[in-house]
Scaffold this active site. Structure first.
Site, mmCIF file in Angstrom:
data_model
loop_
_atom_site.group_PDB
_atom_site.id
_atom_site.type_symbol
_atom_site.label_atom_id
_atom_site.label_comp_id
_atom_site.label_asym_id
_atom_site.label_seq_id
_atom_site.Cartn_x
_atom_site.Cartn_y
_atom_site.Cartn_z
ATOM 1 N N SER A 1 -53.089 -28.564 29.019
ATOM 2 C CA SER A 1 -52.327 -29.659 29.639
ATOM 3 C C SER A 1 -53.098 -30.976 29.526
ATOM 4 O O SER A 1 -52.514 -32.050 29.681
ATOM 5 C CB SER A 1 -52.064 -29.356 31.113
ATOM 6 O OG SER A 1 -53.282 -29.213 31.809
ATOM 7 N N TYR B 1 -62.991 -32.989 25.666
ATOM 8 C CA TYR B 1 -62.293 -31.687 25.720
ATOM 9 C C TYR B 1 -60.831 -31.844 25.309
ATOM 10 O O TYR B 1 -60.306 -31.066 24.501
ATOM 11 C CB TYR B 1 -62.397 -31.103 27.133
ATOM 12 C CG TYR B 1 -61.558 -29.863 27.348
ATOM 13 C CD1 TYR B 1 -61.944 -28.633 26.810
ATOM 14 C CD2 TYR B 1 -60.370 -29.903 28.086
ATOM 15 C CE1 TYR B 1 -61.169 -27.490 27.001
ATOM 16 C CE2 TYR B 1 -59.605 -28.778 28.286
ATOM 17 C CZ TYR B 1 -59.998 -27.565 27.743
ATOM 18 O OH TYR B 1 -59.229 -26.435 27.939
HETATM 19 P P1 NAD Z 1 -63.615 -18.731 30.035
HETATM 20 O O1 NAD Z 1 -64.800 -19.617 29.915
HETATM 21 O O2 NAD Z 1 -63.573 -17.768 31.175
HETATM 22 O O3 NAD Z 1 -63.334 -17.963 28.692
HETATM 23 C C1 NAD Z 1 -63.684 -18.467 27.421
HETATM 24 C C2 NAD Z 1 -64.300 -17.324 26.634
HETATM 25 O O4 NAD Z 1 -64.617 -17.797 25.318
HETATM 26 C C3 NAD Z 1 -65.604 -16.808 27.261
HETATM 27 O O5 NAD Z 1 -65.587 -15.404 27.338
HETATM 28 C C4 NAD Z 1 -66.688 -17.306 26.296
HETATM 29 O O6 NAD Z 1 -67.835 -16.487 26.292
HETATM 30 C C5 NAD Z 1 -65.914 -17.309 24.985
HETATM 31 N N1 NAD Z 1 -66.543 -18.216 24.021
HETATM 32 C C6 NAD Z 1 -66.966 -19.486 24.227
HETATM 33 N N2 NAD Z 1 -67.533 -19.971 23.117
HETATM 34 C C7 NAD Z 1 -67.454 -18.995 22.183
HETATM 35 C C8 NAD Z 1 -67.893 -18.895 20.838
HETATM 36 N N3 NAD Z 1 -68.524 -19.910 20.231
HETATM 37 N N4 NAD Z 1 -67.661 -17.739 20.166
HETATM 38 C C9 NAD Z 1 -67.058 -16.695 20.777
HETATM 39 N N5 NAD Z 1 -66.621 -16.735 22.050
HETATM 40 C C10 NAD Z 1 -66.824 -17.865 22.739
HETATM 41 O O7 NAD Z 1 -62.355 -19.740 30.125
HETATM 42 P P2 NAD Z 1 -60.815 -19.421 30.402
HETATM 43 O O8 NAD Z 1 -60.443 -20.176 31.617
HETATM 44 O O9 NAD Z 1 -60.536 -17.969 30.311
HETATM 45 O O10 NAD Z 1 -60.148 -20.191 29.171
HETATM 46 C C11 NAD Z 1 -59.624 -19.522 28.035
HETATM 47 C C12 NAD Z 1 -58.958 -20.540 27.126
HETATM 48 O O11 NAD Z 1 -57.916 -21.223 27.819
HETATM 49 C C13 NAD Z 1 -59.885 -21.641 26.617
HETATM 50 O O12 NAD Z 1 -59.505 -21.943 25.297
HETATM 51 C C14 NAD Z 1 -59.584 -22.827 27.512
HETATM 52 O O13 NAD Z 1 -59.868 -24.050 26.884
HETATM 53 C C15 NAD Z 1 -58.092 -22.627 27.716
HETATM 54 N N6 NAD Z 1 -57.565 -23.262 28.925
HETATM 55 C C16 NAD Z 1 -57.887 -22.771 30.154
HETATM 56 C C17 NAD Z 1 -57.347 -23.364 31.286
HETATM 57 C C18 NAD Z 1 -57.669 -22.837 32.662
HETATM 58 O O14 NAD Z 1 -57.106 -23.378 33.628
HETATM 59 N N7 NAD Z 1 -58.488 -21.814 32.830
HETATM 60 C C19 NAD Z 1 -56.499 -24.476 31.166
HETATM 61 C C20 NAD Z 1 -56.208 -24.964 29.904
HETATM 62 C C21 NAD Z 1 -56.710 -24.328 28.778
#
Ligand code: NAD
Length: 331
Positions: free
Chosen positions: A131, A154
């Protein structure tokens, strides 16, 4: 539109970032639906304990590796029909403190995954957009076609993902679906560290009888989205046979907004059922944070129309479940 999720039985699905909050919830559901799941994660922010329950499942395989390495991405995509790409470095403040690493992982890693998925014959890649792409556009509700200028590194990385996905359709005929998540919350979301999301952070502080700190006056609002709604959208995105639904981006939200002050009241209300003293904890107010947008409210019409999305949980319904999980797991 009625989708029979059982069609996922035996399907081969790669979840990147599977040891994280959203990824591990996706894997749990996919394994319940008897899909064969590969998880690619480097544990940058993910945790081993999040995937520990899956390790004994013969339908689960872990590849420990970094999406910045194209060879690892290709290995992980081998024989996979679908990719749910979640791996990224989340958090606006993290990207302000270290834009280079956020860009390397979120843009470079994303491009690697697109190339790997295309080259290895993956049918469709569904990816976590954000978002934050709405940036400085003040219009509410947020409609997919109308975005503003990014407000953080970001947000740039997540927008670039959408641009690459679009170009991969045009130049290689590779199919994707982008899911713009709106402030997701639920079980296993990490409450610790400087970049923790607001809901788990507040819950943890309240459980410890500490005063949560609200940035600004507490009237900023968000379309907080319970994790089960996000899982539903990911599954709709891989199971849809509606050609018109492919190569599009969708808001993934509740379609409702909650101010930070109201959020805190709801959390106190639900936590007081376990510990009555929590009712009296007052918030402290700090300065506004750079890169934050004031209000966020999604239109979910496009997802409803093209994918048959119907959020199963309201914000309050989701908060009650999340609070219950944190109480069991944090106290
Ligand atoms: P999170 O940090 O819990 O999960 C991200 C995962 O990606 C982690 O397990 C991390 O170890 C892994 N990761 C990071 N860098 C990496 C790399 N170089 N190689 C392999 N793995 C890698 O975050 P989340 O909240 O579960 O988010 C998941 C996705 O959703 C992300 O792309 C984030 O940008 C997107 N997102 C999340 C939200 C939210 O509200 N949580 C909102 C918008 C978008």
């Amino acid at each position: 539109m009625i989708v029979d999720f059982n069609i996922l039985e035996g399907k081969k699905i790669l979840v990147t970032g599977g040891a994280g909050f959203i990824g591990s919830n996706l894997i749990e559901k996919l394994l319940n639906l008897k899909a064969e799941v590969v998880c690619l994660d480097n544990f940058a922010t993910g945790k081993r304990e999040n995937i520990e329950p899956f390790l004994a499942n013969p339908n689960f395989k872990l590849i420990e590796g970094d999406i910045r390495n194209i060879e690892i991405c290709k290995k992980a995509c081998e024989d996979q029909e679908f990719v749910l790409h979640q791996a990224a470095l989340g958090s606006v403040p993290r990207s302000i403190n270290d834009p280079i690493t956020s860009n390397e992982v979120n843009v470079g890693g994303f491009l690697n995954m697109l190339v790997a998925a295309k080259d290895m014959g993956v049918k469709r890649m569904v990816y976590a957009a954000s978002s934050s792409t709405y940036g400085d556009s003040a219009a509410l509700p947020k409609i997919e076609a109308n975005i503003g200028k990014p407000l953080s590194p970001y947000a740039i990385t997540k927008y670039v993902n959408e641009l690459y996905a679009d170009v991969f359709k045009k130049t290689y005929d590779f199919n994707t679906i982008g899911l713009r998540y709106f402030n997701v919350f639920g079980k296993r979301q990490d409450p610790n560290g400087p970049y923790a999301a607001v809901i788990p952070k507040f819950v943890q502080m309240l459980i410890k009888h500490q005063s949560p700190v609200i940035n600004g006056g507490g009237e900023y609002s968000r379309d907080f989205t319970y994790i089960d709604n996000v899982v539903q959208m990911n599954i709709l995105a891989i199971t849809t046979d509606n050609e018109a639904a492919l190569n599009e981006v969708y808001n993934v939200a509740c379609g409702d907004r909650t101010t930070l002050n109201d959020l805190l009241d709801y959390l106190k209300e639900y936590l007081s059922e376990y510990d009555g003293n929590i009712r009296n904890i007052q918030a402290e107010y700090g300065p506004y944070r750079k890169g934050d947008v004031a209000h966020s409210l999604a239109s979910i019409e496009k997802a409803e129309k093209l994918l048959g999305y119907k959020p199963e949980y309201t914000v309050k319904g989701g908060l009650e479940k999340a609070v219950n999980w944190y109480w069991e797991n944090l106290k």
